[in-house]
Write a protein that holds these residues in place. Structure first.
Motif, PDB file in Angstrom:
ATOM      1  N   ASP A 121       0.856  -1.186   0.000  1.00 25.83           N
ATOM      2  CA  ASP A 121       0.000   0.000   0.000  1.00 25.83           C
ATOM      3  C   ASP A 121       0.891   1.235   0.000  1.00 25.83           C
ATOM      4  N   VAL A 122       0.846   1.980  -1.096  1.00 22.42           N
ATOM      5  CA  VAL A 122       1.664   3.184  -1.229  1.00 22.42           C
ATOM      6  C   VAL A 122       0.778   4.422  -1.357  1.00 22.42           C
ATOM      7  N   SER A 123      -0.454   4.322  -0.929  1.00 20.56           N
ATOM      8  CA  SER A 123      -1.395   5.430  -1.101  1.00 20.56           C
ATOM      9  C   SER A 123      -0.978   6.639  -0.267  1.00 20.56           C
ATOM     10  N   ARG A 124      -0.461   6.439   0.948  1.00 25.76           N
ATOM     11  CA  ARG A 124      -0.047   7.566   1.784  1.00 25.76           C
ATOM     12  C   ARG A 124       1.124   8.304   1.145  1.00 25.76           C
ATOM     13  N   MET A 125       2.118   7.574   0.634  1.00 31.16           N
ATOM     14  CA  MET A 125       3.256   8.197  -0.039  1.00 31.16           C
ATOM     15  C   MET A 125       2.791   8.954  -1.275  1.00 31.16           C
ATOM     16  N   ARG A 126       1.850   8.366  -2.010  1.00 29.46           N
ATOM     17  CA  ARG A 126       1.315   9.014  -3.196  1.00 29.46           C
ATOM     18  C   ARG A 126       0.630  10.326  -2.814  1.00 29.46           C
ATOM     19  N   SER A 127      -0.161  10.307  -1.759  1.00 31.02           N
ATOM     20  CA  SER A 127      -0.867  11.529  -1.351  1.00 31.02           C
ATOM     21  C   SER A 127       0.121  12.602  -0.882  1.00 31.02           C
ATOM     22  N   VAL A 128       1.207  12.203  -0.200  1.00 32.33           N
ATOM     23  CA  VAL A 128       2.212  13.174   0.232  1.00 32.33           C
ATOM     24  C   VAL A 128       2.885  13.804  -0.976  1.00 32.33           C
ATOM     25  N   LEU A 129       3.242  13.003  -1.961  1.00 31.15           N
ATOM     26  CA  LEU A 129       3.888  13.529  -3.163  1.00 31.15           C
ATOM     27  C   LEU A 129       2.950  14.449  -3.948  1.00 31.15           C
ATOM     28  N   ILE A 130       1.670  14.100  -4.024  1.00 27.70           N
ATOM     29  CA  ILE A 130       0.711  14.956  -4.728  1.00 27.70           C
ATOM     30  C   ILE A 130       0.566  16.295  -4.023  1.00 27.70           C
ATOM     31  N   SER A 131       0.484  16.245  -2.694  1.00 25.33           N
ATOM     32  CA  SER A 131       0.347  17.522  -1.951  1.00 25.33           C
ATOM     33  C   SER A 131       1.613  18.357  -2.094  1.00 25.33           C
ATOM     34  N   LEU A 132       2.791  17.732  -2.090  1.00 26.54           N
ATOM     35  CA  LEU A 132       4.032  18.491  -2.285  1.00 26.54           C
ATOM     36  C   LEU A 132       4.127  19.059  -3.702  1.00 26.54           C
ATOM     37  N   LYS A 133       3.575  18.325  -4.674  1.00 25.30           N
ATOM     38  CA  LYS A 133       3.592  18.828  -6.052  1.00 25.30           C
ATOM     39  C   LYS A 133       2.696  20.061  -6.175  1.00 25.30           C
ATOM     40  N   GLN A 134       1.547  20.016  -5.480  1.00 26.91           N
ATOM     41  CA  GLN A 134       0.601  21.122  -5.587  1.00 26.91           C
ATOM     42  C   GLN A 134       1.075  22.348  -4.797  1.00 26.91           C
TER      43      GLN A 134
END
Length: 156
Positions: free
Chosen positions: A138-151
């Motif tokens: 499960d990499v959903s938390r890492m994905r959400s962190v990267l998306i928020s950092l991108k935004q």
């Protein structure tokens, strides 16, 4: 008593004399008749002889045809192998060109030192589509962190 023939036949001495041993015989006692009988037994009928000759001729024709067919297969296989080798060489050359181009692009991007573009580089390397992810973890938390950092990138 005159000389008489042996009761078993084939002996030249008289029947009254001892030592007469019967000769075993399965056929005529005449040597020429025995040879003639053996020739008749070993001689094939005309139909069998004709069939054997036809069969021999047929087998020779089949052998010749199979050799021609085998030669054609060998030539076709050699041609296909040469074509395959040419396709492989072309594909390898295309792969080399593509790999060189992608390596040059990667090295060019990695050398760029623009401040604030680090997360964009990381985002380009990540797959953010959860459906196409082939990982079991499960990499959903890492994905959400990267998306928020991108935004909203971090400000220094």
């Amino acid at each position: 008593m005159g000389p008489s023939r042996c009761p078993w036949g084939g002996c030249a001495h008289s029947a009254g004399q001892g030592g007469c041993v019967p000769q075993e015989s399965n056929g005529p006692t005449d040597a020429y008749a025995a040879i003639a009988k053996a020739d008749r037994l070993t001689q094939e009928p005309e139909s069998l002889r004709k069939w054997r000759e036809e069969q021999k001729q047929r087998l020779q024709e089949l052998d010749a045809a199979s050799k021609v067919l085998e030669q054609e297969w060998r030539e076709r296989a050699k041609k296909e192998l040469e074509e395959w080798n040419l396709r492989q060489i072309e594909q390898m050359e295309k792969n080399r060109v593509n790999n060189r181009a992608s390596e040059e692009a990667f090295l060019k991007e990695s050398r760029e030192e623009d401040p604030g573009t680090e997360w964009e580089k990381v985002a380009q390397l990540c797959d953010f589509n959860p459906k196409s992810s082939k990982q079991n973890k499960d990499v959903s938390r890492m994905r959400s962190v990267l998306i928020s950092l991108k935004q909203t990138p971090l400000a220094r």
